[in-house]
Design a protein around this motif. Structure first.
Motif, PDB file in Angstrom:
ATOM      1  N   GLU A   5      -8.676   3.471  -1.004  1.00 40.54           N
ATOM      2  CA  GLU A   5      -9.652   2.379  -0.982  1.00 40.54           C
ATOM      3  C   GLU A   5      -9.241   1.221  -1.888  1.00 40.54           C
ATOM      4  O   GLU A   5      -9.734   0.110  -1.730  1.00 40.54           O
ATOM      5  CB  GLU A   5     -11.036   2.885  -1.379  1.00 40.54           C
ATOM      6  CG  GLU A   5     -11.682   3.723  -0.305  1.00 40.54           C
ATOM      7  CD  GLU A   5     -13.024   4.310  -0.713  1.00 40.54           C
ATOM      8  OE1 GLU A   5     -13.393   4.193  -1.910  1.00 40.54           O
ATOM      9  OE2 GLU A   5     -13.678   4.886   0.167  1.00 40.54           O
ATOM     10  N   ASN A   6      -8.334   1.474  -2.813  1.00 41.94           N
ATOM     11  CA  ASN A   6      -7.850   0.419  -3.691  1.00 41.94           C
ATOM     12  C   ASN A   6      -6.501  -0.141  -3.231  1.00 41.94           C
ATOM     13  O   ASN A   6      -5.799  -0.796  -4.004  1.00 41.94           O
ATOM     14  CB  ASN A   6      -7.808   0.909  -5.140  1.00 41.94           C
ATOM     15  CG  ASN A   6      -9.196   0.925  -5.732  1.00 41.94           C
ATOM     16  OD1 ASN A   6      -9.692  -0.110  -6.172  1.00 41.94           O
ATOM     17  ND2 ASN A   6      -9.856   2.065  -5.690  1.00 41.94           N
ATOM     18  N   GLY A   7      -6.141   0.120  -1.980  1.00 37.35           N
ATOM     19  CA  GLY A   7      -5.006  -0.546  -1.352  1.00 37.35           C
ATOM     20  C   GLY A   7      -3.638   0.081  -1.484  1.00 37.35           C
ATOM     21  O   GLY A   7      -2.640  -0.551  -1.155  1.00 37.35           O
ATOM     22  N   TYR A   8      -3.554   1.321  -1.927  1.00 35.44           N
ATOM     23  CA  TYR A   8      -2.251   1.959  -2.084  1.00 35.44           C
ATOM     24  C   TYR A   8      -1.885   2.790  -0.859  1.00 35.44           C
ATOM     25  O   TYR A   8      -2.730   3.447  -0.273  1.00 35.44           O
ATOM     26  CB  TYR A   8      -2.240   2.868  -3.315  1.00 35.44           C
ATOM     27  CG  TYR A   8      -2.514   2.123  -4.589  1.00 35.44           C
ATOM     28  CD1 TYR A   8      -1.519   1.363  -5.193  1.00 35.44           C
ATOM     29  CD2 TYR A   8      -3.768   2.164  -5.185  1.00 35.44           C
ATOM     30  CE1 TYR A   8      -1.770   0.672  -6.363  1.00 35.44           C
ATOM     31  CE2 TYR A   8      -4.033   1.470  -6.352  1.00 35.44           C
ATOM     32  CZ  TYR A   8      -3.031   0.727  -6.934  1.00 35.44           C
ATOM     33  OH  TYR A   8      -3.286   0.043  -8.082  1.00 35.44           O
ATOM     34  N   ARG A   9      -0.597   2.762  -0.480  1.00 35.47           N
ATOM     35  CA  ARG A   9      -0.053   3.718   0.482  1.00 35.47           C
ATOM     36  C   ARG A   9       0.319   4.944  -0.346  1.00 35.47           C
ATOM     37  O   ARG A   9       0.825   4.812  -1.458  1.00 35.47           O
ATOM     38  CB  ARG A   9       1.198   3.177   1.172  1.00 35.47           C
ATOM     39  CG  ARG A   9       0.974   1.957   2.014  1.00 35.47           C
ATOM     40  CD  ARG A   9       0.205   2.240   3.296  1.00 35.47           C
ATOM     41  NE  ARG A   9       0.828   3.191   4.171  1.00 35.47           N
ATOM     42  CZ  ARG A   9       1.601   2.863   5.218  1.00 35.47           C
ATOM     43  NH1 ARG A   9       1.836   1.608   5.490  1.00 35.47           N
ATOM     44  NH2 ARG A   9       2.115   3.810   5.960  1.00 35.47           N
TER      45      ARG A   9
END
Length: 130
Positions: free
Chosen positions: A76-80
């Motif tokens: 949800e915080n944009g990490y793969r």
């Protein structure tokens, strides 16, 4: 990601996070979405972050918000993400490489694969390993 991605974490489990952006202009040739990587390692009482930046390596306890699955929070915080584990490295010197975020993460994970040079290659390797 959904609630099904929550799991029971054990000591030695690791999450490798891949970041889309970089503040270093000459890294823009790297695959979009995979311009930097870091690793979180599960310890008995929490997580330890190893984030090898160009000017310093950050090592610290990393709190995950309570009541929220680790993978969900990171996603949800944009990490793969790639979930893996810390391995026992072979008892020989690792291949000589420039100090990069990829090389640092490989050393934390106990990987001596000399052909993994970029965050994208590391991601593909970890995903293939399951």
């Amino acid at each position: 990601m959904n609630e099904g991605m929550r799991r029971d974490w054990k000591e030695g489990d690791a999450i490798v996070g891949f970041v889309a952006h970089t503040d270093i202009w000459w890294l823009s040739w790297l695959r979009p979405g995979f311009r930097h990587c870091f690793v979180l390692v599960k310890e008995a009482d929490g997580w330890v972050l190893c984030d090898p930046l160009s000017h310093q390596t950050v090592v610290r306890r990393w709190p995950i918000p309570s009541g929220l699955g680790t993978l969900v929070w990171l996603h949800e915080n944009g990490y793969r993400l790639a979930v893996t584990k810390v391995r026992e490295a072979p008892k020989r010197m690792a291949p000589f490489r420039l100090y990069t975020c990829v090389e640092s993460v490989k050393r934390v994970l106990g990987l001596h694969n000399r052909w993994i040079l970029t965050p994208w290659q590391l991601f593909r390797y970890l995903i293939r390993q399951g």
